[in-house]
Write a protein that holds these residues in place. Structure first.
Motif, PDB file in Angstrom:
ATOM      1  N   TYR A  27      -3.014  20.540  -5.558  1.00  0.00           N
ATOM      2  CA  TYR A  27      -3.397  19.232  -5.041  1.00  0.00           C
ATOM      3  C   TYR A  27      -4.874  19.251  -4.689  1.00  0.00           C
ATOM      4  N   GLU A  28      -5.418  18.074  -4.580  1.00  0.00           N
ATOM      5  CA  GLU A  28      -6.765  17.912  -4.056  1.00  0.00           C
ATOM      6  C   GLU A  28      -6.801  16.615  -3.270  1.00  0.00           C
ATOM      7  N   VAL A  29      -7.574  16.616  -2.218  1.00  0.00           N
ATOM      8  CA  VAL A  29      -7.811  15.410  -1.444  1.00  0.00           C
ATOM      9  C   VAL A  29      -9.221  14.967  -1.793  1.00  0.00           C
ATOM     10  N   ARG A  30      -9.323  13.789  -2.407  1.00  0.00           N
ATOM     11  CA  ARG A  30     -10.598  13.251  -2.884  1.00  0.00           C
ATOM     12  C   ARG A  30     -10.972  12.000  -2.111  1.00  0.00           C
ATOM     13  N   THR A  31     -12.265  11.805  -1.999  1.00  0.00           N
ATOM     14  CA  THR A  31     -12.780  10.548  -1.498  1.00  0.00           C
ATOM     15  C   THR A  31     -12.883   9.609  -2.693  1.00  0.00           C
ATOM     16  N   VAL A  32     -12.151   8.520  -2.642  1.00  0.00           N
ATOM     17  CA  VAL A  32     -12.137   7.523  -3.709  1.00  0.00           C
ATOM     18  C   VAL A  32     -12.394   6.162  -3.076  1.00  0.00           C
ATOM     19  N   PRO A  33     -12.727   5.160  -3.896  1.00  0.00           N
ATOM     20  CA  PRO A  33     -12.886   3.824  -3.309  1.00  0.00           C
ATOM     21  C   PRO A  33     -11.633   3.455  -2.511  1.00  0.00           C
ATOM     22  N   GLY A  34     -11.828   3.073  -1.276  1.00  0.00           N
ATOM     23  CA  GLY A  34     -10.709   2.723  -0.413  1.00  0.00           C
ATOM     24  C   GLY A  34     -10.304   3.834   0.540  1.00  0.00           C
ATOM     25  N   GLY A  35     -10.911   5.016   0.432  1.00  0.00           N
ATOM     26  CA  GLY A  35     -10.580   6.100   1.361  1.00  0.00           C
ATOM     27  C   GLY A  35     -10.241   7.402   0.675  1.00  0.00           C
ATOM     28  N   LYS A  36      -9.481   8.230   1.390  1.00  0.00           N
ATOM     29  CA  LYS A  36      -9.087   9.530   0.848  1.00  0.00           C
ATOM     30  C   LYS A  36      -7.750   9.401   0.143  1.00  0.00           C
ATOM     31  N   GLN A  37      -7.597  10.172  -0.913  1.00  0.00           N
ATOM     32  CA  GLN A  37      -6.373  10.144  -1.699  1.00  0.00           C
ATOM     33  C   GLN A  37      -5.961  11.574  -2.032  1.00  0.00           C
ATOM     34  N   LYS A  38      -4.688  11.905  -1.781  1.00  0.00           N
ATOM     35  CA  LYS A  38      -4.162  13.213  -2.187  1.00  0.00           C
ATOM     36  C   LYS A  38      -3.641  13.085  -3.609  1.00  0.00           C
ATOM     37  N   ILE A  39      -4.164  13.934  -4.473  1.00  0.00           N
ATOM     38  CA  ILE A  39      -3.809  13.903  -5.887  1.00  0.00           C
ATOM     39  C   ILE A  39      -3.107  15.211  -6.232  1.00  0.00           C
ATOM     40  N   ARG A  40      -1.932  15.105  -6.799  1.00  0.00           N
ATOM     41  CA  ARG A  40      -1.174  16.299  -7.203  1.00  0.00           C
ATOM     42  C   ARG A  40      -1.328  16.493  -8.714  1.00  0.00           C
ATOM     43  N   TRP A  41      -1.422  17.767  -9.113  1.00  0.00           N
ATOM     44  CA  TRP A  41      -1.619  18.095 -10.521  1.00  0.00           C
ATOM     45  C   TRP A  41      -0.846  19.347 -10.904  1.00  0.00           C
ATOM     46  N   GLU A  42      -0.749  19.545 -12.209  1.00  0.00           N
ATOM     47  CA  GLU A  42      -0.078  20.717 -12.772  1.00  0.00           C
ATOM     48  C   GLU A  42      -0.960  21.311 -13.862  1.00  0.00           C
ATOM     49  N   VAL A  43      -0.988  22.633 -13.919  1.00  0.00           N
ATOM     50  CA  VAL A  43      -1.758  23.328 -14.955  1.00  0.00           C
ATOM     51  C   VAL A  43      -0.988  23.218 -16.270  1.00  0.00           C
ATOM     52  N   THR A  44      -1.680  22.731 -17.311  1.00  0.00           N
ATOM     53  CA  THR A  44      -1.059  22.571 -18.634  1.00  0.00           C
ATOM     54  C   THR A  44      -1.565  23.596 -19.646  1.00  0.00           C
ATOM     55  N   GLU A  45      -2.741  24.181 -19.375  1.00  0.00           N
ATOM     56  CA  GLU A  45      -3.284  25.238 -20.229  1.00  0.00           C
ATOM     57  C   GLU A  45      -4.010  26.232 -19.336  1.00  0.00           C
TER      58      GLU A  45
END
Length: 154
Positions: A52-70
């Protein structure tokens, strides 16, 4: 949606670059919009690993979840968003160059669903300036003579 591409040459070996870019704990060091990042649970870097990463995006902070594909050490690192209306697909390719240097190629594409299509367009526009700036910071961090040791193994 459109693929955003950027690249840079880094005067470090491909394995060293790979170890740095694939370490979620270091992501905030070269991507300023990232506030924090990690993997769940901590472990060896491999396909299927989730983070996961917590990013600053328009509108505030957003937690983004991801998976390694390669995951090809010293060669290729790819992740894909796994939740939300907008999902990023990121590929970082590493090619040896100039003896001990590395050509780093970064590609990102956003996939939007529903309202995510509009958000994805905004994300694509932001990535056009953010990605080259992040790669410049990555180069600076890795080529710095006072660079610190890795934040820790996954």
């Amino acid at each position: 949606m459109k693929v955003i591409k950027s690249s840079t040459q880094i005067a470090r070996a491909p394995r060293e670059v790979f170890d740095y870019v694939s370490d979620a704990a270091r992501l905030h060091e070269w991507q300023p919009s990232v506030q924090e990042a990690g993997v769940e649970p901590p472990g060896v870097r491999q396909v299927g690993m989730r983070g996961y990463e917590v990013r600053t995006v328009p509108g505030g902070k957003q937690k983004i979840r991801w998976e390694v594909t390669e995951c090809e050490p010293a060669s290729r690192w790819a992740i894909e968003g796994i939740e939300g209306p907008v999902r990023a697909h990121v590929v970082i390719s590493l090619t040896p160059s100039d003896g001990t240097g590395t050509l780093v190629e970064y590609r990102i594409q956003f996939e939007g669903r529903g309202i995510g299509k509009l958000i994805g367009l905004m994300a694509t526009r932001g990535a056009r300036t953010e990605i080259p700036a992040s790669l410049a910071l990555l180069k600076q961090r890795l080529e710095s003579s006072d660079r610190t040791q890795p934040a820790g193994s996954l």
